[in-house]
Design a protein around this motif. Structure first.
Motif, PDB file in Angstrom:
ATOM      1  N   MET A  12     -27.080  50.169 -21.556  1.00 58.17           N
ATOM      2  CA  MET A  12     -26.520  49.422 -20.428  1.00 58.17           C
ATOM      3  C   MET A  12     -25.717  50.359 -19.522  1.00 58.17           C
ATOM      4  O   MET A  12     -25.861  50.327 -18.295  1.00 58.17           O
ATOM      5  CB  MET A  12     -25.627  48.303 -20.984  1.00 58.17           C
TER       6      MET A  12
ATOM      7  N   LYS B  73     -21.237  62.039 -18.048  1.00 55.76           N
ATOM      8  CA  LYS B  73     -20.173  61.106 -18.460  1.00 55.76           C
ATOM      9  C   LYS B  73     -20.455  60.559 -19.863  1.00 55.76           C
ATOM     10  O   LYS B  73     -19.525  60.359 -20.645  1.00 55.76           O
ATOM     11  CB  LYS B  73     -20.045  59.974 -17.451  1.00 55.76           C
TER      12      LYS B  73
ATOM     13  N   ASN C 259     -24.414  42.296 -22.450  1.00 53.26           N
ATOM     14  CA  ASN C 259     -24.143  43.735 -22.584  1.00 53.26           C
ATOM     15  C   ASN C 259     -22.790  44.155 -21.994  1.00 53.26           C
ATOM     16  O   ASN C 259     -22.708  45.098 -21.217  1.00 53.26           O
ATOM     17  CB  ASN C 259     -25.267  44.559 -21.936  1.00 53.26           C
ATOM     18  N   LEU C 260     -21.767  43.463 -22.408  1.00 54.34           N
ATOM     19  CA  LEU C 260     -20.419  43.884 -22.017  1.00 54.34           C
ATOM     20  C   LEU C 260     -19.890  44.856 -23.075  1.00 54.34           C
ATOM     21  O   LEU C 260     -20.399  44.888 -24.196  1.00 54.34           O
ATOM     22  CB  LEU C 260     -19.488  42.671 -21.937  1.00 54.34           C
ATOM     23  N   ILE C 261     -18.893  45.645 -22.703  1.00 56.16           N
ATOM     24  CA  ILE C 261     -18.294  46.564 -23.682  1.00 56.16           C
ATOM     25  C   ILE C 261     -17.272  45.763 -24.483  1.00 56.16           C
ATOM     26  O   ILE C 261     -16.293  45.267 -23.922  1.00 56.16           O
ATOM     27  CB  ILE C 261     -17.633  47.770 -22.971  1.00 56.16           C
TER      28      ILE C 261
ATOM     29  N   GLU D 274     -11.364  44.812 -17.409  1.00 54.60           N
ATOM     30  CA  GLU D 274     -11.729  46.218 -17.608  1.00 54.60           C
ATOM     31  C   GLU D 274     -13.239  46.422 -17.546  1.00 54.60           C
ATOM     32  O   GLU D 274     -13.724  47.428 -17.033  1.00 54.60           O
ATOM     33  CB  GLU D 274     -11.193  46.718 -18.964  1.00 54.60           C
TER      34      GLU D 274
ATOM     35  N   ARG E  60     -19.251  42.185 -12.774  1.00 54.47           N
ATOM     36  CA  ARG E  60     -19.406  43.640 -12.927  1.00 54.47           C
ATOM     37  C   ARG E  60     -20.514  44.155 -11.997  1.00 54.47           C
ATOM     38  O   ARG E  60     -20.355  45.188 -11.334  1.00 54.47           O
ATOM     39  CB  ARG E  60     -19.758  43.977 -14.383  1.00 54.47           C
TER      40      ARG E  60
ATOM     41  N   LEU F 124     -25.977  53.558  -9.534  1.00 56.07           N
ATOM     42  CA  LEU F 124     -24.538  53.253  -9.561  1.00 56.07           C
ATOM     43  C   LEU F 124     -24.069  52.649  -8.238  1.00 56.07           C
ATOM     44  O   LEU F 124     -23.260  51.733  -8.222  1.00 56.07           O
ATOM     45  CB  LEU F 124     -23.756  54.546  -9.885  1.00 56.07           C
TER      46      LEU F 124
ATOM     47  N   GLN G  24     -14.635  52.437 -11.628  1.00 57.53           N
ATOM     48  CA  GLN G  24     -13.981  53.663 -12.087  1.00 57.53           C
ATOM     49  C   GLN G  24     -14.980  54.821 -12.074  1.00 57.53           C
ATOM     50  O   GLN G  24     -14.639  55.944 -11.717  1.00 57.53           O
ATOM     51  CB  GLN G  24     -13.423  53.467 -13.481  1.00 57.53           C
ATOM     52  N   MET G  25     -16.221  54.497 -12.473  1.00 60.32           N
ATOM     53  CA  MET G  25     -17.250  55.550 -12.446  1.00 60.32           C
ATOM     54  C   MET G  25     -17.493  56.031 -11.016  1.00 60.32           C
ATOM     55  O   MET G  25     -17.880  57.157 -10.778  1.00 60.32           O
ATOM     56  CB  MET G  25     -18.558  55.037 -13.068  1.00 60.32           C
TER      57      MET G  25
ATOM     58  N   PHE H 243     -26.840  45.218 -12.098  1.00 58.40           N
ATOM     59  CA  PHE H 243     -27.678  44.708 -13.194  1.00 58.40           C
ATOM     60  C   PHE H 243     -26.967  43.588 -13.943  1.00 58.40           C
ATOM     61  O   PHE H 243     -25.780  43.685 -14.244  1.00 58.40           O
ATOM     62  CB  PHE H 243     -27.971  45.821 -14.216  1.00 58.40           C
TER      63      PHE H 243
ATOM     64  N   LYS I 211     -27.552  49.821 -27.565  1.00 60.86           N
ATOM     65  CA  LYS I 211     -27.721  48.819 -26.509  1.00 60.86           C
ATOM     66  C   LYS I 211     -26.668  49.005 -25.406  1.00 60.86           C
ATOM     67  O   LYS I 211     -26.988  48.958 -24.216  1.00 60.86           O
ATOM     68  CB  LYS I 211     -27.579  47.439 -27.153  1.00 60.86           C
ATOM     69  N   GLU I 212     -25.447  49.222 -25.865  1.00 58.33           N
ATOM     70  CA  GLU I 212     -24.341  49.400 -24.919  1.00 58.33           C
ATOM     71  C   GLU I 212     -24.516  50.694 -24.105  1.00 58.33           C
ATOM     72  O   GLU I 212     -24.284  50.722 -22.895  1.00 58.33           O
ATOM     73  CB  GLU I 212     -23.052  49.461 -25.725  1.00 58.33           C
TER      74      GLU I 212
ATOM     75  N   ALA J  70     -27.985  52.413 -17.551  1.00 58.16           N
ATOM     76  CA  ALA J  70     -28.663  51.612 -16.532  1.00 58.16           C
ATOM     77  C   ALA J  70     -27.752  51.362 -15.338  1.00 58.16           C
ATOM     78  O   ALA J  70     -28.174  51.506 -14.191  1.00 58.16           O
ATOM     79  CB  ALA J  70     -29.118  50.287 -17.136  1.00 58.16           C
ATOM     80  N   ILE J  71     -26.489  51.034 -15.600  1.00 58.14           N
ATOM     81  CA  ILE J  71     -25.617  50.676 -14.464  1.00 58.14           C
ATOM     82  C   ILE J  71     -25.093  51.905 -13.723  1.00 58.14           C
ATOM     83  O   ILE J  71     -24.402  51.781 -12.728  1.00 58.14           O
ATOM     84  CB  ILE J  71     -24.445  49.745 -14.873  1.00 58.14           C
ATOM     85  N   GLY J  72     -25.419  53.097 -14.244  1.00 58.41           N
ATOM     86  CA  GLY J  72     -25.106  54.285 -13.447  1.00 58.41           C
ATOM     87  C   GLY J  72     -24.178  55.294 -14.090  1.00 58.41           C
ATOM     88  O   GLY J  72     -23.608  56.133 -13.391  1.00 58.41           O
ATOM     89  N   MET J  73     -24.023  55.231 -15.406  1.00 58.48           N
ATOM     90  CA  MET J  73     -23.202  56.258 -16.052  1.00 58.48           C
ATOM     91  C   MET J  73     -24.097  57.473 -16.283  1.00 58.48           C
ATOM     92  O   MET J  73     -25.099  57.371 -17.008  1.00 58.48           O
ATOM     93  CB  MET J  73     -22.650  55.740 -17.379  1.00 58.48           C
TER      94      MET J  73
ATOM     95  N   MET K  41      -8.955  56.059 -18.361  1.00 57.83           N
ATOM     96  CA  MET K  41      -9.606  54.967 -19.099  1.00 57.83           C
ATOM     97  C   MET K  41     -10.454  55.517 -20.240  1.00 57.83           C
ATOM     98  O   MET K  41     -10.593  54.878 -21.272  1.00 57.83           O
ATOM     99  CB  MET K  41     -10.460  54.133 -18.151  1.00 57.83           C
TER     100      MET K  41
ATOM    101  N   GLU L 236     -14.230  46.371 -14.036  1.00 54.68           N
ATOM    102  CA  GLU L 236     -13.607  47.507 -13.345  1.00 54.68           C
ATOM    103  C   GLU L 236     -14.321  48.827 -13.665  1.00 54.68           C
ATOM    104  O   GLU L 236     -14.253  49.789 -12.888  1.00 54.68           O
ATOM    105  CB  GLU L 236     -12.149  47.585 -13.826  1.00 54.68           C
ATOM    106  N   PHE L 237     -14.981  48.846 -14.811  1.00 56.63           N
ATOM    107  CA  PHE L 237     -15.544  50.095 -15.342  1.00 56.63           C
ATOM    108  C   PHE L 237     -16.461  50.796 -14.331  1.00 56.63           C
ATOM    109  O   PHE L 237     -16.374  52.003 -14.115  1.00 56.63           O
ATOM    110  CB  PHE L 237     -16.316  49.773 -16.631  1.00 56.63           C
ATOM    111  N   ILE L 238     -17.319  50.003 -13.710  1.00 58.16           N
ATOM    112  CA  ILE L 238     -18.300  50.571 -12.771  1.00 58.16           C
ATOM    113  C   ILE L 238     -17.586  51.192 -11.556  1.00 58.16           C
ATOM    114  O   ILE L 238     -18.010  52.224 -11.030  1.00 58.16           O
ATOM    115  CB  ILE L 238     -19.319  49.482 -12.365  1.00 58.16           C
TER     116      ILE L 238
ATOM    117  N   ARG M 210     -13.373  50.224 -33.667  1.00 55.88           N
ATOM    118  CA  ARG M 210     -14.362  49.141 -33.722  1.00 55.88           C
ATOM    119  C   ARG M 210     -14.728  48.841 -35.162  1.00 55.88           C
ATOM    120  O   ARG M 210     -14.849  47.699 -35.566  1.00 55.88           O
ATOM    121  CB  ARG M 210     -15.638  49.571 -33.002  1.00 55.88           C
TER     122      ARG M 210
ATOM    123  N   PHE N 244     -27.882  41.526 -17.499  1.00 55.43           N
ATOM    124  CA  PHE N 244     -28.848  41.548 -18.604  1.00 55.43           C
ATOM    125  C   PHE N 244     -28.829  40.232 -19.373  1.00 55.43           C
ATOM    126  O   PHE N 244     -27.845  39.488 -19.356  1.00 55.43           O
ATOM    127  CB  PHE N 244     -28.523  42.702 -19.563  1.00 55.43           C
TER     128      PHE N 244
END
Lengths: 230, 408
Positions: B298, B308, A95-97, A104, A156, A84, A111-112, A89, B294-295, B301-304, B1, A107-109, B12, A91
């Motif tokens: 990701m 969480k 791989n966006l939400i 957002e 991101r 983190l 926020q984490m 990364f 997949k999400e 991978a990015i650190g969640m 958030m 910003e997500f990372i 969704r 990809f």
């Protein structure tokens, strides 16, 4: 200053009692501000090497040091937190939400990481503007082109100010114009902000832009060519 | 958030979420309305039991409860009742003389419990005078008036103003006869009570049964507020340990039992509905997680971190469950509110007679209380949490390196 120091790593899988060396005795190091591409045919070990660099996989033997930290010393949530704060990364499939806007997503990372809202917003708007998406802050991924989505992914990855960015085939799904545009942006960020980029790629356009090209074959480095030094 | 993402994630797949939300809303609606209906029914039964049949508290001679002989009466009952009525928690009291008797018309006879009352005192604590459907409340006849239940009147095949012969054993053990004139016919919601209970003036019954003046078999006590029931009962019992003080729960154990078991049975019913919904929730969330491997890969991978990821899925499931639950509560609440004024007339349904025979009113006014809604909401949240565990476990088992490369 060394960002990554890889000491004689191997990764061995056992498939039907046959040992497969996906990565075999690799020694490698990356300095701050490199713009490097790892190339090689399919099955050469690029993805395995990138996964180990990103802390998503562990070597069977050998050591990986990132910013002086031995990755093997990090367990469970420590490793996730390390990713983190230290690794960005990008990809192949962006791989966006999908339910979040470009802003957002970037910003997500942050926020984490627990960064305050105002600081997050300033940083993210700055980054998205830098990647040419200042006017698409509130667009959802489905309203953006592949190239634009990948630029959001770059923003991101940069948001948390990582030590380096790992980009796994970032241009594989992009057309020529988008690829050119994305590479220009990343090169500019590399040149001006001294951000370290490491790509795994098949794409000749990426190889052409890269300042250092590391070629893998059967899990071994067969060439490590430095084209330009910053 | 997280709340924002959870809410967005739910929508969704609109059709899938709408299906599970509808199922949750319908299930909760059914549970809420069922609860409101039965609470209304039982509360009305308790209210009738207190206001028509037994009052909040009753005092008897201990011996009378073992052997309900007319000899076993409370002496100086008037003074005692006066003392009791001076307690702040007590609204009114009424002294009653009770004698089991045989009542006969020209055509038929039946065993009854004669309740000797002081009509004006009784008016203050029971509503029998308001339940007279024909004639009047022990009025219009100077000698031996009697008020009987509609069911008994049917059984004896008599009308208002008919003459009846009452046969009973006096305190000396002799058989006594007297004729009484029906001044009125009453009807409560409990036909079984109407069938065996007849009211006469206490003075008439004392004379006939040889009960000394100023004696009573029963002192009925009506409280200002039912919350003081236990405290008043204890206080009176301490004051007069020679007598037995009983609450309506002991006097009508079947009603008390229904009240006590009501909460448990209603929440078990709600629990069963939620248990069935749990599987639908698990299925929906499992599909949502598998679609988003997949999400999730990701994010890992990015650190969640796992905490969480678990929190995100749990939160999303709980938001989904709560949305359906709140919709169900609102629909159930709105219908209850409407029917709490209009009432539900059970006589339109075939099984009304069965309820009536157990003393329940056939006009039910459903009741919803805030503590029910709070508990239901908590149960829905707990269901959401439980429903999230397996999908969250599946998410946590993902290997981020593999998950980000899955082609979905």
């Amino acid at each position: 200053m060394k960002v990554i120091d890889i000491k004689n790593i191997t990764k061995t899988y056992t498939d039907s009692e046959v040992e497969v060396h996906a990565v075999n005795g690799v020694n490698l190091s990356f300095e701050q501000g490199e713009f490097a591409a790892i190339v090689g045919p399919s099955g050469s070990g690029k993805t395995t090497l990138l996964n180990m660099l990103g802390g998503l996989d562990t070597p069977t033997s050998g050591e990986i040091h990132i910013g002086g930290t031995n990755m093997a010393s990090l367990k469970g949530s420590q490793l996730i937190d390390f990713r983190l704060y230290n690794i960005g990364f990008v990809f192949q499939a962006y791989n966006l939400i999908p339910v979040l806007t470009a802003k957002e997503n970037a910003e997500f990372i942050l926020q984490m990481q627990g960064i305050p809202k105002k600081e997050r917003e300033t940083r993210v708007v700055e980054l998205l503007t830098a990647v040419g998406l200042g006017d698409r802050l509130d667009s959802r991924p489905s309203k953006l082109s592949g190239g634009q989505q990948q630029r959001v992914a770059v923003a991101r990855a940069l948001a948390s100010k990582p030590k380096f960015i790992l980009a796994d085939e970032p241009t594989a799904n992009l057309d020529s114009n988008s690829t050119e545009n994305l590479l220009d942006i990343m090169e500019e960020l590399n040149r001006e902000e001294k951000i370290t980029f490491i790509f795994s790629t098949h794409d000749a356009r990426v190889v052409k832009k890269a300042h250092r090209v590391i070629t893998l074959e059967d899990g071994k480095i067969i060439s490590d060519e430095v084209k330009a030094i910053h | 958030m997280l709340l924002q993402i959870a809410w967005k994630n739910i929508w969704r797949n609109k059709v899938r979420s709408a299906v599970i939300l509808t199922a949750i809303a319908l299930g909760i609606f059914a549970g809420v309305f069922n609860m409101a209906f039965y609470y209304g029914m039982v509360e009305q039964r308790i209210e009738t039991a207190i206001s028509t049949e037994v009052s909040h508290l009753q005092i008897h001679q201990k011996k009378y409860l073992i052997d309900p002989d007319s000899k076993n009466s409370i002496a100086n009952a008037t003074a005692l009742a006066l003392d009791i009525s001076r307690l702040p928690a007590v609204k009114h009291t009424s002294n009653r003389t009770l004698v089991n008797a045989m009542i006969s018309s020209a055509e038929s006879g039946s065993g009854v419990r004669l309740v000797g009352i002081h009509p004006e005192d009784e008016k203050r604590i029971t509503d029998i005078h308001n339940r007279v459907v024909e004639g009047s409340y022990l009025e219009g006849v100077n000698r031996n008036p009697i008020l009987i239940g509609e069911k008994l009147a049917q059984q004896l095949n008599i009308k208002n103003r008919s003459k009846l012969v009452v046969t009973l054993q006096n305190t000396e053990g002799e058989m006594m006869y007297a004729s009484f004139r029906v001044t009125g016919i009453y009807r409560t919601t409990n036909p079984a009570y109407d069938e065996i209970t007849a009211f006469v003036r206490s003075t008439d019954l004392e004379t006939l049964a040889g009960i000394p003046p100023n004696h009573a078999h029963e002192i009925a006590i009506f409280l200002n507020n039912s919350t003081t029931l236990d405290a008043t009962m204890s206080a009176l019992q301490m004051q007069r340990p020679d007598l037995e003080v009983q609450s309506w729960r002991e006097l009508m154990p079947e009603v008390g039992l229904v009240e006590e078991s009501m909460d448990v049975s209603m929440y078990v019913f709600m629990g069963i509905i939620l248990f069935a919904l749990l599987f639908g929730i698990i299925n929906t969330m499992l599909m949502a997680v598998l679609e988003r491997r997949k999400e999730l890969g990701m994010l890992m991978a990015i650190g969640m971190n796992k905490k969480k990821i678990f929190g995100m899925i749990t939160f999303e499931t709980m938001v989904l469950s709560l949305t359906g639950g709140v919709a169900g509560i609102l629909i159930g609440g709105a219908l209850t509110l409407y029917l709490s004024h209009q009432g539900i007339d059970l006589t339109h349904w075939g099984w009304a007679a069965a309820y009536e025979s157990m003393g329940y009113d056939t006009m039910v006014y459903p009741i919803l209380k805030s503590h029910m809604l709070i508990r239901i909401t908590l149960m829905v949240l707990l269901t959401g949490f439980l429903g999230s565990l397996y999908p969250a476990y599946k998410a946590l088992k993902l290997n981020p390196a593999d998950a980000i490369r899955i082609d979905i």
